[in-house]
Design a protein around this motif. Sequence first.
Motif, mmCIF file in Angstrom:
data_model
loop_
_atom_site.group_PDB
_atom_site.id
_atom_site.type_symbol
_atom_site.label_atom_id
_atom_site.label_comp_id
_atom_site.label_asym_id
_atom_site.label_seq_id
_atom_site.Cartn_x
_atom_site.Cartn_y
_atom_site.Cartn_z
ATOM 1 N N VAL A 1 9.627 3.617 -0.022
ATOM 2 C CA VAL A 1 8.243 3.610 0.465
ATOM 3 C C VAL A 1 7.506 4.157 -0.123
ATOM 4 O O VAL A 1 6.224 3.694 -0.303
ATOM 5 N N ALA A 2 7.576 5.505 -0.704
ATOM 6 C CA ALA A 2 6.866 6.425 -1.117
ATOM 7 C C ALA A 2 6.379 5.645 -2.377
ATOM 8 O O ALA A 2 5.249 5.942 -2.962
ATOM 9 N N SER A 3 7.346 4.891 -3.066
ATOM 10 C CA SER A 3 6.879 4.235 -4.576
ATOM 11 C C SER A 3 5.677 3.368 -4.088
ATOM 12 O O SER A 3 4.938 2.736 -5.219
ATOM 13 N N LEU A 4 5.411 2.864 -3.119
ATOM 14 C CA LEU A 4 4.500 1.846 -2.707
ATOM 15 C C LEU A 4 3.115 2.417 -2.193
ATOM 16 O O LEU A 4 2.159 1.582 -1.729
ATOM 17 N N GLY A 5 2.942 3.643 -2.321
ATOM 18 C CA GLY A 5 1.898 4.671 -1.615
ATOM 19 C C GLY A 5 0.604 4.018 -1.954
ATOM 20 O O GLY A 5 -0.113 3.917 -1.166
ATOM 21 N N LYS A 6 0.330 3.704 -3.293
ATOM 22 C CA LYS A 6 -1.050 3.191 -3.731
ATOM 23 C C LYS A 6 -1.220 1.932 -3.131
ATOM 24 O O LYS A 6 -2.597 1.708 -2.683
ATOM 25 N N GLN A 7 -0.268 1.112 -2.811
ATOM 26 C CA GLN A 7 -0.722 -0.167 -1.865
ATOM 27 C C GLN A 7 -0.815 0.085 -0.709
ATOM 28 O O GLN A 7 -1.680 -0.828 0.058
ATOM 29 N N ILE A 8 0.012 0.783 0.109
ATOM 30 C CA ILE A 8 0.110 1.173 1.403
ATOM 31 C C ILE A 8 -1.410 1.805 1.715
ATOM 32 O O ILE A 8 -2.051 1.488 2.768
ATOM 33 N N GLY A 9 -1.719 2.680 1.085
ATOM 34 C CA GLY A 9 -2.928 3.886 1.425
ATOM 35 C C GLY A 9 -4.036 3.177 1.979
ATOM 36 O O GLY A 9 -4.721 3.763 3.206
ATOM 37 N N PRO A 10 -4.531 2.235 1.303
ATOM 38 C CA PRO A 10 -5.997 1.685 1.878
ATOM 39 C C PRO A 10 -5.930 1.094 3.280
ATOM 40 O O PRO A 10 -6.717 0.995 3.636
ATOM 41 N N HIS A 11 -4.727 0.603 3.735
ATOM 42 C CA HIS A 11 -4.716 -0.119 4.643
ATOM 43 C C HIS A 11 -4.097 0.837 6.005
ATOM 44 O O HIS A 11 -3.919 0.235 7.076
ATOM 45 N N LEU A 12 -3.576 2.044 5.747
ATOM 46 C CA LEU A 12 -2.591 3.082 6.755
ATOM 47 C C LEU A 12 -3.379 4.032 7.300
ATOM 48 O O LEU A 12 -4.323 4.540 6.541
ATOM 49 N N PHE A 13 -3.314 4.258 8.689
ATOM 50 C CA PHE A 13 -3.990 5.329 9.058
ATOM 51 C C PHE A 13 -2.678 6.753 8.968
ATOM 52 O O PHE A 13 -3.215 7.463 8.525
ATOM 53 N N ILE A 14 -1.452 6.398 9.211
ATOM 54 C CA ILE A 14 -0.476 7.243 9.371
ATOM 55 C C ILE A 14 0.931 6.653 9.318
ATOM 56 O O ILE A 14 1.125 5.978 9.804
ATOM 57 N N THR A 15 2.068 7.109 8.828
ATOM 58 C CA THR A 15 3.490 6.972 8.863
ATOM 59 C C THR A 15 4.002 8.098 9.292
ATOM 60 O O THR A 15 4.013 9.128 9.388
ATOM 61 N N GLU A 16 4.943 7.603 10.517
ATOM 62 C CA GLU A 16 5.813 8.768 11.251
ATOM 63 C C GLU A 16 7.263 8.397 10.915
ATOM 64 O O GLU A 16 7.582 7.308 10.940
ATOM 65 N N ILE A 17 7.703 9.388 10.571
ATOM 66 C CA ILE A 17 9.325 9.387 10.399
ATOM 67 C C ILE A 17 10.131 10.017 11.193
ATOM 68 O O ILE A 17 9.834 11.387 11.551
#
Length: 447
Positions: A333-349
């Motif tokens: 998932v971290a490898s997708l950080g640039k794609q995910i970032g603009p649309h994300l508030f936060i991720t919880e693990i």
Amino acid sequence: MKRKTFIQLSTTLMATPLLSSFKVLDQPERLKNWAGNLTYSTDHVFYPKSVDEVQQLIKKHSKIKPLGTKHCFNAIADSKDNLLSTRYLNKVISLDKKAKTVTVEGGIKYGELAPYLHKQGFALPNLASLPHISVAGSCTTATHGSGVKNGNLASAVTAMEIVIADGSIVHLSKAANAEKLNAAVVSLGAIGVITKVTLQVEPTYMMRQRVFTDMPMAQVKQHFEKIVSAGYSVSLFTDWQKDSINEVWIKSRIGTDKDENGPEFYGAKAAKKNLHPIIALSAENCTEQMGVPGPWYERLPHFKMGFTPSSGKELQSEYFVPMRHAVEAIEAVASLGKQIGPHLFITEIRTIAADSLWMSPCHNQASVTIHFTWKQETEAVLKLLPVIEKELSPFNARPHWGKIFTMAPKVLESRYEKLDDFKKTIAEYDPHGKFRNGFLNREIYNV
């Protein structure tokens, strides 16, 4: 039917329904879920106040669907015909102090049940991140908290009362018919209306909560199991925008767990004030931190009962992967950080112990969950989810039943070994599909 039917766009917040004791008539607006992203497909909403009323309604209607606290983000609890809300089925029935069980009506919220139990000297083994959700609805969707030794909320169920399609009442319990109970607890609303639930309880306990910030991702990769085992319940929050975890929340039981009260924790720094999981937001609605002792029900959730949980207007997705693949899945998932970032508030693990419930994502496997709280940008999120699901595919990821996902039904089928048996159980209790809806047709029956 296209995946976009999972989400019905809305730009208004949840409407407050005009209630009657039995049915809502001529509602000016249809109900929405709490986040406002989904509008339910019927204005025929019933609010029974007794089991007898539930039986009457089920006998009367050929199609009907149970509805809890509307905290699901997809159409799992939707119906184009009739909805039966358990809002008023919210009482404590009995507390068996000797057996250490409590029996409640299915619509009671954890935030209502927990203070009662504490006053009586008892507690639940775990709670979800917010206490605003109902017992029956949470169990039906396998909702969970965190902790390597803690099962999801449904794993505390020892017995259930369900009104099935012909209006009759079925009683299931670990003592009398354990496998039937394992089939029915995480039922996805497919078997009937859960009117009573018996939960295992334990002596009450006190907790404290500490938060640490900016943990290097290298520490997570090298010491993941030690980090998530550092407290009774541990959560990691990240926005994937740098090579670190934004916040680590450690919830410890006083008297049994080690208290992580040092200035550092695996390279993370102790917070100097209460924090929100989304660090830019006020922590006013969050449970007390900074190591201040408090009852279990005021520390296990992230959010207080009297406040709007999380960010409010949002979308959510979550995927369960086997604990043994935790670090690999996080890296994927971290490898997708640039794609995910603009649309994300936060991720919880988080972590959850294995259970024996047929349709639980933790069935027979200790799991790590990667949870996404998205901005309410439906189109962008629906494009991202297949990308994330592809990255998590090598780990046989299972989605949270009450959140948004795009995984193909055939893929779901391959990841639930008891799915065929579950369908047989549904057929036994609901032979004509009274409780079937679009979600079940797509995800369980692939039609």
